[in-house]
Each structure stands twice: as structure tokens, then as C-alpha cells.
Design an enzyme around this catalytic site. Structure first.
Site, PDB file in Angstrom:
ATOM      1  N   LYS A 146       0.752  -1.128   0.001  1.00 43.27           N
ATOM      2  CA  LYS A 146       0.163   0.175  -0.072  1.00 43.27           C
ATOM      3  C   LYS A 146       0.984   1.215   0.033  1.00 43.27           C
ATOM      4  CE  LYS A 146      -3.351   2.974   0.291  1.00 43.27           C
ATOM      5  NZ  LYS A 146      -4.267   3.004   1.294  1.00 43.27           N
ATOM      6  N   CYS A 148      -3.673  10.462   2.018  1.00 50.10           N
ATOM      7  CA  CYS A 148      -2.848   9.277   1.727  1.00 50.10           C
ATOM      8  C   CYS A 148      -1.614   9.838   0.877  1.00 50.10           C
ATOM      9  CB  CYS A 148      -3.634   8.634   0.710  1.00 50.10           C
ATOM     10  SG  CYS A 148      -5.276   8.016   1.062  1.00 50.10           S
TER      11      CYS A 148
HETATM   12  N1  SAJ Z   1      -2.805  15.509  -7.876  1.00 48.66           N
HETATM   13  C1  SAJ Z   1      -2.046  16.114  -8.563  1.00 48.66           C
HETATM   14  N2  SAJ Z   1      -1.543  15.686  -9.600  1.00 48.66           N
HETATM   15  C2  SAJ Z   1      -2.008  14.479 -10.230  1.00 48.66           C
HETATM   16  C3  SAJ Z   1      -2.775  13.867  -9.211  1.00 48.66           C
HETATM   17  C4  SAJ Z   1      -3.408  14.290  -7.981  1.00 48.66           C
HETATM   18  O1  SAJ Z   1      -1.482  17.348  -8.288  1.00 48.66           O
HETATM   19  O2  SAJ Z   1      -1.923  13.948 -11.267  1.00 48.66           O
HETATM   20  C5  SAJ Z   1      -3.262  16.188  -6.371  1.00 48.66           C
HETATM   21  C6  SAJ Z   1      -4.603  16.351  -6.159  1.00 48.66           C
HETATM   22  O3  SAJ Z   1      -5.082  17.676  -6.619  1.00 48.66           O
HETATM   23  C7  SAJ Z   1      -4.846  15.997  -4.543  1.00 48.66           C
HETATM   24  C8  SAJ Z   1      -3.903  15.132  -4.411  1.00 48.66           C
HETATM   25  O4  SAJ Z   1      -2.691  15.248  -5.295  1.00 48.66           O
HETATM   26  O5  SAJ Z   1      -4.681  17.071  -3.889  1.00 48.66           O
HETATM   27  C9  SAJ Z   1      -4.220  13.573  -4.041  1.00 48.66           C
HETATM   28  O6  SAJ Z   1      -5.135  13.401  -5.156  1.00 48.66           O
HETATM   29  P1  SAJ Z   1      -5.557  11.905  -5.515  1.00 48.66           P
HETATM   30  O7  SAJ Z   1      -6.163  11.664  -6.764  1.00 48.66           O
HETATM   31  O8  SAJ Z   1      -4.498  10.969  -5.194  1.00 48.66           O
HETATM   32  O9  SAJ Z   1      -6.702  11.630  -4.358  1.00 48.66           O
HETATM   33  P2  SAJ Z   1      -6.744  10.832  -3.083  1.00 48.66           P
HETATM   34  O10 SAJ Z   1      -5.894  11.604  -1.872  1.00 48.66           O
HETATM   35  O11 SAJ Z   1      -8.138  10.644  -2.625  1.00 48.66           O
HETATM   36  O12 SAJ Z   1      -5.841   9.343  -3.398  1.00 48.66           O
HETATM   37  C10 SAJ Z   1      -6.880   8.248  -3.604  1.00 48.66           C
HETATM   38  C11 SAJ Z   1      -5.873   7.147  -3.027  1.00 48.66           C
HETATM   39  N3  SAJ Z   1      -6.459   6.061  -2.986  1.00 48.66           N
HETATM   40  C12 SAJ Z   1      -6.162   5.199  -1.812  1.00 48.66           C
HETATM   41  O13 SAJ Z   1      -5.249   5.598  -1.190  1.00 48.66           O
HETATM   42  C13 SAJ Z   1      -6.945   3.991  -1.543  1.00 48.66           C
HETATM   43  C14 SAJ Z   1      -4.752   6.946  -4.390  1.00 48.66           C
HETATM   44  O14 SAJ Z   1      -4.111   5.793  -4.208  1.00 48.66           O
HETATM   45  C15 SAJ Z   1      -5.869   7.001  -5.538  1.00 48.66           C
HETATM   46  O15 SAJ Z   1      -4.642   6.763  -6.668  1.00 48.66           O
HETATM   47  C16 SAJ Z   1      -6.283   8.166  -5.941  1.00 48.66           C
HETATM   48  O16 SAJ Z   1      -7.405   8.281  -4.817  1.00 48.66           O
HETATM   49  C17 SAJ Z   1      -7.005   8.415  -7.130  1.00 48.66           C
HETATM   50  O17 SAJ Z   1      -6.824   7.710  -8.057  1.00 48.66           O
HETATM   51  O18 SAJ Z   1      -8.003   9.041  -7.168  1.00 48.66           O
END
Ligand code: SAJ
Length: 423
Positions: free
Chosen positions: A204, A259
Site C-alpha cells: 500500500k 494518503c
Molecule cells: N494531484 C495532482 N496531480 C495528479 C493527481 C493528483 O496534483 O496528477 C493532487 C490532487 O489535486 C490532490 C492530491 O494530489 O490534492 C491527491 O489526489 P488523488 O487523486 O491521489 O486523491 P486521493 O488523496 O483521494 O488518493 C486516493 C488514493 N486511494 C487510496 O489510497 C486507496 C490513491 O491511491 C488513488 O490513486 C487516488 O485516490 C485516485 O486515483 O483517485
């Protein structure tokens, strides 16, 4: 069996509902937050999870803020937060507290499952020693500890507790097999039996660290391409049509959530204890943590073109949540942006439809009408409809698009200054 779920948040509640609905086991839920217990008793889902809200309508399992409810369970499942402290070292207090609670009840033949995200070693170095020292029971003989890392994706409309594959490791091969079959009884996806606890814990952590370093990669490119005059978003769009071996990530004003910006520190800190220095992972964290400041610098440069300082200029900050279309402030870059703007003396207006109580205007129209410049900090759908025409009508002079979510060409064609991150 009796199954106790400890922690009824975005991980524990969907899990408890799934076990209650799909199996004949007796499920009980414990959470120390009385308000949350009351909400759930009224069938009001306290988390943004479509499937869970639906399940809540159809389940009836006992829940309480009194820990005695978990007494004499065959399986105790720990779904509590694993944040970091201000110095970014892991804060394992919730895990320790949950484990201490379990020691009051655990008996021979019972199993503890940790779903919370933890670094390699936490089960064997923290959870097992607490149980053994407090009860005299021996792990892998009298009780087992299992790690099945959660993978719930907040706000996801498709992936949910029933269809996301899972990985699982334990203190013994028998426990691995037995608990994998337990998960198979309510999850319709692969349940991968891993060789031991550390491999499950590491899996993870690297999933999310993988995401953090890839975001840092494009954030560094954004800084480089800003000075090279290259549109990074166009470059990423180009690279994305490679049918294999490329996975797009996008630059932004920062990386938030509970996360992605947190999990790498769990690995960095534990490896350090064993003498390994994760230079690369630390650099990625530094780069991502630098993006709010970088974004404010872009705003300062833009204002210079109009011979205006940030000080006393009306700046509209659009979005407080760390992620679009959810209401979650954890590690949100928007909070850092807000603090820097206040520190620099901006006349700051704030609007996030998910946080009316933290907004100081009542609508998107109002913030657009009153601002000289706007800064998009969250990619909520409601913001994506902001066009050049709307901005012109509201006499907005500058748009800093922290999530590259607006239509750059349309805004530029309206004669308005637009700068995104790397674009
Ligand atoms: N972000 C960026 N650039 C990207 C992707 C995200 O700046 O290319 C930023 C987002 O704006 C945010 C942060 O990163 O502030 C996190 O974004 P996220 O899409 O990863 O969202 P989370 O935090 O909800 O991550 C979850 C995680 N799921 C689990 O841990 C089970 C992550 O592993 C997933 O990859 C992610 O959701 C997802 O794919 O949506």
C-alpha cells in the site's frame, strides 16, 4: 463469527456494511466519536460514498461509542487514521489506542486485522508487542495479526469496497488463507495472499508513493517548462497518446489528502531507522510541498504586470478542499495558499461550496464580482464552467489556475491574463 470494526470512517463504515450485508457474521461497529455514531444510527452516511449510503439503508448492525461492544469478537478490524505529526514522523497513536482497546478483550483463537495504511514493520513492531505484553498470548500461536491495506478512493463513483482487489499478509500461512477466504466472502475481486505482513504493509505504501513521485516529476517539469516557455499540459497530452509505458500525471498548486502526501513519510522514517536514506522520496515530497509557494509567485509575477502588489489587492481564492467535488481539508494545498496570501496582506476572498462556513462570500458570482484576480485552488466542477466571457463581465484581470482546470485559450482570447501550473 463476531466481527468488530473499530473506526467507522470512510474505510470502516463501508466495510462493516459490506460484511453485514454479504455474510452471516455478526457485525458490530465501534467509533469513539459520539456524533458519528448518532448520525449512523439515523442512517445518515457521514462519508461521501454512494455505495455506503445505499448500504446503510439496508443494514442493521449494532454500533456504539462504548468500546465494550467489541467484547469477545472472533475478528477485530482496525480502520483508524494513520496521520503524521508536524515534523512528518508517523503518528501511530490511533493504531496504538485501538490495539490497547483490543487487548482488553482478545482471547485465544481470535484475529486482529489492520486495514489502516502503515509502514512495513508496524504490525510486528507495534501491534504484536502491545497484545503479547498486555495479554501474555503469543502471536501466530494464540492469536493472529493480519494486514489487509484499505484501498477506498474517496468520492469515487465506481470503485468501492465490493469491487476493489485486495492484498493480505499475516503472522501465519493459516491465518493468511483463513482471512483471505473471509474477505472473499464479501468482496467480488481478487484477494491476493502475500508471503508475510511486511510485504502487505509495503504494497500500500508504494502504491501511493508511486503517485507522489510521479506528481513531483510533472511539478518539477512545470517549473522548468515555465522558464523554457513550453506548455507542459500540451506535452503531457502528447505523451498520453503513447499506447504503452506512459501514465499521465498533472502539475498543480499542491498535493493534498490523507494518503498521497502522508504515506511516503511512513516509509522514509522507517527505512531511516534501519539506516537507509530515501533521498528520491524526500526530494519528491520537497517538490510537491513547494508548489503552493510557487503558485503564489506566479500570482505575484502576474500582478507585477499590472504594477500591483498582493498587499491590499482583492484576491479571490476558489476552493479549499484538497480534491475536486469532495469536502476534505486534510493536507489541502489551499490552506497553505490561504495562509501565504494572508501573510502577504492580500484582501482575501474565499469561496468553496463544500465549506460555506469557511467562505467569506456567499457564492461564486459574488467572489468573481468582487475580485481583482482569482486563484483556482481546487478543481470542483462548479469552477470549471468559468469562461472568459464570465471573467470579462466581472472585470477579472488575472486568473492563476492552480489545477489547470479552466479553458486557457478561451480566457486568453478574452484578453484576460491566464497562468496555469506549467501552462
Ligand atoms: N494531484 C495532482 N496531480 C495528479 C493527481 C493528483 O496534483 O496528477 C493532487 C490532487 O489535486 C490532490 C492530491 O494530489 O490534492 C491527491 O489526489 P488523488 O487523486 O491521489 O486523491 P486521493 O488523496 O483521494 O488518493 C486516493 C488514493 N486511494 C487510496 O489510497 C486507496 C490513491 O491511491 C488513488 O490513486 C487516488 O485516490 C485516485 O486515483 O483517485
Amino acid at each position: 463469527m463476531k466481527v468488530s470494526v473499530i473506526g467507522l470512517g470512510y474505510v470502516g463504515l463501508p466495510l462493516a456494511c459490506a460484511i453485514a450485508l454479504k455474510t452471516n457474521h455478526t457485525v458490530v461497529g465501534y467509533d469513539k466519536n459520539k456524533n458519528k455514531i448518532e448520525l449512523i444510527k439515523q442512517k445518515k452516511c457521514p462519508i461521501d460514498d454512494v455505495q455506503c449510503a445505499k448500504d446503510l439503508e439496508n443494514v442493521n448492525f449494532e454500533i456504539s461509542d462504548n468500546v465494550n461492544i467489541i467484547d469477545n469478537s472472533d475478528i477485530y478490524i482496525v480502520c483508524v487514521p494513520t496521520p503524521v505529526l508536524n515534523d512528518y514522523t508517523p503518528d501511530l497513536r490511533p493504531i496504538r489506542n485501538a490495539t490497547e482497546d483490543i487487548t482488553k478483550f482478545i482471547k485465544k483463537g481470535q484475529t486482529v486485522i489492520i486495514e489502516s495504511t502503515i509502514n512495513p514493520g508496524v504490525c510486528e513492531e507495534v501491534v504484536v508487542p502491545i497484545i503479547e505484553s498486555k495479554t501474555g498470548l503469543r502471536s501466530a500461536v494464540d492469536f493472529d495479526v493480519v494486514h489487509c491495506p484499505e484501498r477506498i478512493n474517496p468520492g469515487d463513483k465506481y470503485w468501492n469496497v465490493y469491487n476493489i482487489p485486495r492484498n493480505l499478509g499475516a503472522t501465519s500461512p493459516e491465518a493468511t488463507k483463513k482471512m483471505a477466504n473471509f474477505y472473499r466472502s464479501f468482496i467480488n475481486a481478487e484477494i491476493n495472499e502475500m508471503p508475510n505482513l511486511k510485504t502487505a504493509e509495503a504494497t500500500k505504501i508504494i502504491e501511493n508513493t508511486f503517485r507522489d513521485i510521479n506528481i513531483a516529476f510533472v511539478n518539477e517539469l512545470a517549473k522548468s517548462f515555465d522558464v523554457l516557455g513550453i506548455d507542459l499540459m500540451a506535452v503531457i497530452r502528447g505523451a498520453s497518446n503513447k499506447p504503452f509505458a506512459f501514465m499521465p500525471h498533472y502539475p498543480s498548486c499542491g498535493v493534498g489528502g490523507h494518503c498521497i502526501p502522508i504515506d511516503p513519510y511512513y516509509l522514509i522514517e522507517r527505512a531511516k531507522l534501519s539506516g537507509f536514506d530515501h533521498k528520491f522520496l524526500k526530494l519528491a515530497r520537497e517538490i510537491n510541498n513547494s508548489m503552493p509557494e510557487y503558485t503564489i509567485n506566479l500570482l505575484s509575477e502576474a500582478l507585477n504586470n499590472y504594477e500591483k502588489p498582493i498587499k491590499k489587492t482583492t484576491i479571490g481564492l476558489l476552493g479549499l478542499s484538497y480534491k475536486g467535488n469532495v469536502g476534505d481539508l486534510r493536507e489541502s494545498p489551499s490552506i497553505k495558499l490561504k495562509n501565504i496570501l494572508i501573510e502577504k496582506g492580500a484582501d482575501l476572498l474565499i469561496y468553496d461550496p463544500f465549506f460555506p462556513e469557511m467562505s467569506n462570500v456567499n457564492s461564486l458570482d459574488e467572489i468573481l464580482n468582487k475580485s481583482y484576480a482569482i486563484l483556482i485552488a481546487t478543481d470542483h466542477d462548479i469552477f470549471k464552467n468559468i469562461t472568459g466571457e464570465i471573467l470579462k463581465k466581472n472585470n477579472i484581470n488575472i486568473v492563476i489556475d492552480g489545477k489547470n482546470c479552466l479553458n486557457k485559450i478561451d480566457i486568453l482570447n478574452s484578453g484576460i491574463y491566464y497562468k496555469g501550473i506549467g501552462t
